[in-house]
Structure formats: structure tokens, C-alpha cells
Enzyme design. Structure first.
Site, PDB file in Angstrom:
ATOM      1  N   LYS A   1      92.858  28.705  48.438  1.00  0.00           N
ATOM      2  CA  LYS A   1      91.990  29.411  47.472  1.00  0.00           C
ATOM      3  C   LYS A   1      91.742  28.599  46.364  1.00  0.00           C
ATOM      4  O   LYS A   1      90.494  29.243  45.912  1.00  0.00           O
ATOM      5  CB  LYS A   1      92.851  30.729  47.419  1.00  0.00           C
ATOM      6  CG  LYS A   1      93.012  31.576  48.447  1.00  0.00           C
ATOM      7  CD  LYS A   1      91.717  32.010  49.365  1.00  0.00           C
ATOM      8  CE  LYS A   1      91.826  33.068  50.444  1.00  0.00           C
ATOM      9  NZ  LYS A   1      90.604  33.325  50.895  1.00  0.00           N
TER      10      LYS A   1
ATOM     11  N   TYR B   1      98.358  28.553  51.018  1.00  0.00           N
ATOM     12  CA  TYR B   1      97.241  29.846  50.631  1.00  0.00           C
ATOM     13  C   TYR B   1      96.692  29.498  49.283  1.00  0.00           C
ATOM     14  O   TYR B   1      95.314  29.531  49.097  1.00  0.00           O
ATOM     15  CB  TYR B   1      97.854  31.044  51.041  1.00  0.00           C
ATOM     16  CG  TYR B   1      96.848  32.242  50.682  1.00  0.00           C
ATOM     17  CD1 TYR B   1      96.268  32.399  51.869  1.00  0.00           C
ATOM     18  CD2 TYR B   1      96.863  32.924  49.499  1.00  0.00           C
ATOM     19  CE1 TYR B   1      95.372  33.726  51.903  1.00  0.00           C
ATOM     20  CE2 TYR B   1      96.008  34.242  49.581  1.00  0.00           C
ATOM     21  CZ  TYR B   1      95.178  34.361  50.709  1.00  0.00           C
ATOM     22  OH  TYR B   1      94.302  35.503  50.510  1.00  0.00           O
TER      23      TYR B   1
HETATM   24  P1  NAD Z   1      92.988  40.331  57.364  1.00  0.00           P
HETATM   25  O1  NAD Z   1      93.916  39.847  57.969  1.00  0.00           O
HETATM   26  O2  NAD Z   1      93.005  42.036  57.584  1.00  0.00           O
HETATM   27  O3  NAD Z   1      91.516  40.029  58.262  1.00  0.00           O
HETATM   28  C1  NAD Z   1      91.081  38.794  58.321  1.00  0.00           C
HETATM   29  C2  NAD Z   1      90.172  38.577  59.495  1.00  0.00           C
HETATM   30  O4  NAD Z   1      89.860  37.116  59.857  1.00  0.00           O
HETATM   31  C3  NAD Z   1      90.683  39.118  60.873  1.00  0.00           C
HETATM   32  O5  NAD Z   1      89.852  39.742  61.685  1.00  0.00           O
HETATM   33  C4  NAD Z   1      90.997  37.443  61.529  1.00  0.00           C
HETATM   34  O6  NAD Z   1      91.010  37.749  62.966  1.00  0.00           O
HETATM   35  C5  NAD Z   1      89.881  36.909  61.149  1.00  0.00           C
HETATM   36  N1  NAD Z   1      90.430  35.350  61.097  1.00  0.00           N
HETATM   37  C6  NAD Z   1      91.384  34.678  60.943  1.00  0.00           C
HETATM   38  N2  NAD Z   1      91.277  33.555  61.259  1.00  0.00           N
HETATM   39  C7  NAD Z   1      90.175  33.286  61.832  1.00  0.00           C
HETATM   40  C8  NAD Z   1      89.347  32.107  62.401  1.00  0.00           C
HETATM   41  N3  NAD Z   1      89.988  30.867  62.671  1.00  0.00           N
HETATM   42  N4  NAD Z   1      88.200  32.093  62.644  1.00  0.00           N
HETATM   43  C9  NAD Z   1      87.404  33.377  62.613  1.00  0.00           C
HETATM   44  N5  NAD Z   1      88.016  34.562  62.066  1.00  0.00           N
HETATM   45  C10 NAD Z   1      89.333  34.536  61.551  1.00  0.00           C
HETATM   46  O7  NAD Z   1      92.631  40.158  55.990  1.00  0.00           O
HETATM   47  P2  NAD Z   1      91.790  40.675  54.693  1.00  0.00           P
HETATM   48  O8  NAD Z   1      92.879  41.316  54.054  1.00  0.00           O
HETATM   49  O9  NAD Z   1      90.698  41.597  55.119  1.00  0.00           O
HETATM   50  O10 NAD Z   1      91.417  39.406  54.101  1.00  0.00           O
HETATM   51  C11 NAD Z   1      90.025  38.845  54.180  1.00  0.00           C
HETATM   52  C12 NAD Z   1      89.814  37.823  53.112  1.00  0.00           C
HETATM   53  O11 NAD Z   1      90.368  38.113  51.939  1.00  0.00           O
HETATM   54  C13 NAD Z   1      90.641  36.296  53.655  1.00  0.00           C
HETATM   55  O12 NAD Z   1      89.978  35.245  53.164  1.00  0.00           O
HETATM   56  C14 NAD Z   1      91.850  36.745  52.385  1.00  0.00           C
HETATM   57  O13 NAD Z   1      92.546  35.617  52.412  1.00  0.00           O
HETATM   58  C15 NAD Z   1      91.000  37.190  51.195  1.00  0.00           C
HETATM   59  N6  NAD Z   1      91.920  38.048  50.352  1.00  0.00           N
HETATM   60  C16 NAD Z   1      92.644  39.066  50.648  1.00  0.00           C
HETATM   61  C17 NAD Z   1      93.432  39.702  49.892  1.00  0.00           C
HETATM   62  C18 NAD Z   1      94.117  40.958  50.194  1.00  0.00           C
HETATM   63  O14 NAD Z   1      95.010  41.462  49.048  1.00  0.00           O
HETATM   64  N7  NAD Z   1      94.114  41.531  51.205  1.00  0.00           N
HETATM   65  C19 NAD Z   1      93.418  39.285  48.444  1.00  0.00           C
HETATM   66  C20 NAD Z   1      92.852  38.312  48.369  1.00  0.00           C
HETATM   67  C21 NAD Z   1      92.083  37.523  49.217  1.00  0.00           C
END
Ligand code: NAD
Length: 252
Positions: free
Chosen positions: A157, A153
Site C-alpha cells: 500500500k 500489505y
Molecule cells: P474485499 O475482500 O471485500 O473485496 C476485494 C475484492 O477483490 C474481492 O471481490 C476479490 O475477489 C477481489 N480480488 C482479490 N484478488 C483479486 C485478483 N487477483 N484479481 C481480481 N480481483 C481480485 O475487500 P475490500 O474491503 O472491499 O477492499 C477493497 C480495496 O480497498 C482493497 O485494495 C483493500 O486493500 C482496500 N482497503 C480496504 C480497507 C478496509 O478496511 N476494508 C481499508 C483500506 C484499504
């Protein structure tokens, strides 16, 4: 205010951060295409946008699947007009320490984040160049700085940051900006799953995280949506190739 109705695509917008971004861009006047793995899972997001008087459509696509991405982007252009805002938000984690991490877990994470953002950006850029306007926002993470148990990851990123800067350089002359948001700890199902993997109560993990964050709390999806709305907006045309850490404090 938008002077012209834009069409935005937000990937992974069935829930979490992507859903908050989709709702916010719709509230700002954009027509929004919500892309996720399963179309029916997008109903909450599109329903809330349409109920609030906005315009949203749901499409199923795995962002790592080239044919599915091209088909989805063509479908958005047909239904809502050329997409000129793209938020590459879809993401997954497959955390493990390096010695236990499988090649499959490496490939899955790198494919969704990096290949997915590449395929989506490539499919959309033609519409942006033709319009002489575009906003690409990629979701990076504070994990890009290194995070135990997240070699896959963190690499993806960090890779997204280089990808973002390169898009900014290549597409800038066509009125297209590209920026990354690097969130810290945000309360979503992704971080709830982390708590489960660690055998912790989510409330305890949030409290432990908040203790390390300058503003004394963990983040919420709307915190990221605010930043995305700024970077996707008409007025942000001179901000490009940047990584905006939205983490409640300075990062190292
Ligand atoms: P989440 O798991 O709640 O939602 C992610 C969504 O992406 C889900 O609806 C999933 O079905 C969809 N998804 C996964 N693989 C996919 C694919 N191959 N094609 C289409 N859709 C797909 O995650 P989140 O916490 O809302 O994270 C959203 C973004 O923010 C991600 O890129 C994550 O890495 C990033 N992020 C999250 C955090 C955190 O603390 N939650 C921190 C930094 C970065």
C-alpha cells in the site's frame, strides 16, 4: 456532470468497496466494467447497475496475470468503448507477524496490489492517452503508515503511493490524473475476516476501531465511493499525484 459518457474499469468490484465504487460511477453516468476473479461473482454488482438503468459488464481476470489483464482491457474497449477511468481496487490480505509470514503470503499480497495495479494501468493508459483524458484511482490504505501483522500489505500500500505519484508525473501532459485513496477501517468482508482471524466478533472489532476514529464510527464502502467519484470526475483534472486519506479523522 459528465459531458461525455466515459467507460470505467473497477477491479475487485464483485463486492465491498469496489462494488460501491462501480455502482457510484455508473450512477454518475459512466459505463462500468466490473473485473474480479470470478465472473459469476460480479452478477450482484452488474445486476444492480443494469436494474438502475446503467450500463455494466462483468469480466473475469486475475489482475496479477499479464495475459488475462490485457485480454480483459481489450474486451472492455470492444464492448463499452475505450476505458478512460480505472480504479485499481482489487486486494487481498495475508496477515501475519514478520517471523511467521511466508514468502508465498508476501508474494501474493505484493502481486495483487502492486503488480496488478501496474499491469492494469499499463494496459489502459494507451486508451487514455489517445483520448487525451484519463483518471486513475488506486486504493492504498492507512496501513501504508505501518500496521502490526501487515508487513506485506503495508509495503504494497505504501508502494502504491509512489506508483501513483509517478503515473501522475508521466501521464499528466496527456490529460491523465492519478490519485490514491487511503481508507481507514471500512466495513467489508476483508475487515470481517480480520475479526475472525483475531478471534473477535466483527461488532466488537468495529466498536474498538470506532473508539479510535475522530468521527466516532467505522467507514462504509459508500464513504470511499464518494471520494473515488470525485477523483474520477471530469472536474478533478487539476488534482493529481495526491493521497487522500478517507479515515474519519487525521492520520499520523
Ligand atoms: P474485499 O475482500 O471485500 O473485496 C476485494 C475484492 O477483490 C474481492 O471481490 C476479490 O475477489 C477481489 N480480488 C482479490 N484478488 C483479486 C485478483 N487477483 N484479481 C481480481 N480481483 C481480485 O475487500 P475490500 O474491503 O472491499 O477492499 C477493497 C480495496 O480497498 C482493497 O485494495 C483493500 O486493500 C482496500 N482497503 C480496504 C480497507 C478496509 O478496511 N476494508 C481499508 C483500506 C484499504
Amino acid at each position: 456532470m459528465n459531458t461525455k459518457r466515459r467507460t470505467a474499469i473497477v477491479t475487485g468490484a464483485a463486492r465491498g468497496i469496489g462494488a460501491a465504487i462501480a455502482r457510484r460511477l455508473a450512477a454518475d453516468g459512466m459505463a462500468v466494467a466490473v473485473i474480479d476473479l470470478d465472473e459469476s461473482a460480479c452478477a450482484d454488482t452488474t445486476g444492480s447497475i443494469n436494474d438502475a438503468g446503467g450500463t455494466a459488464m462483468a469480466l473475469a481476470a486475475d489482475v496479477a496475470d499479464e495475459a488475462a489483464v490485457n485480454k480483459a482491457v481489450a474486451g472492455v474497449a470492444d464492448a463499452l468503448g475505450p476505458p478512460t477511468v480505472l480504479v485499481n481496487n482489487a486486494g487481498v490480505t495475508r496477515d501475519d507477524l514478520l517471523f511467521k509470514m511466508t514468502a508465498q503470503d508476501w508474494d501474493t499480497v505484493v502481486n495483487v496490489h502492486l503488480r496488478g495495479s501496474f499491469l492494469m494501468s499499463r494496459a489502459v493508459q494507451g486508451h487514455m492517452v489517445e483520448a487525451g483524458f484519463g483518471r486513475i484511482v488506486n486504493l492504498s490504505s492507512t496501513s501504508a503508515l505501518g500496521n502490526r501483522g501487515q508487513a506485506n500489505y503495508a509495503a504494497a500500500k505504501a508502494g502504491l503511493q509512489g506508483f501513483t505519484k509517478t503515473l501522475a508525473i508521466e501521464l499528466g501532459r496527456y490529460g491523465v490524473t492519478a490519485n490514491a485513496i487511503a481508507p481507514g477501517f471500512i466495513e467489508t468482508e476483508m475487515t470481517a475476516a480480520t475479526a475472525q482471524r483475531l478471534g473477535m466478533d466483527f461488532a466488537d472489532l468495529k466498536k474498538a476501531a470506532a473508539d479510535q476514529i475522530a468521527v466516532g464510527r467505522t467507514g462504509r464502502p459508500d464513504d470511499i465511493a464518494h471520494a473515488a467519484a470525485f477523483l474520477a470526475g471530469e472536474e478533478a483534472g487539476f488534482v493529481s499525484g495526491q493521497v487522500l486519506y478517507v479515515a474519519g479523522g487525521p492520520t499520523n
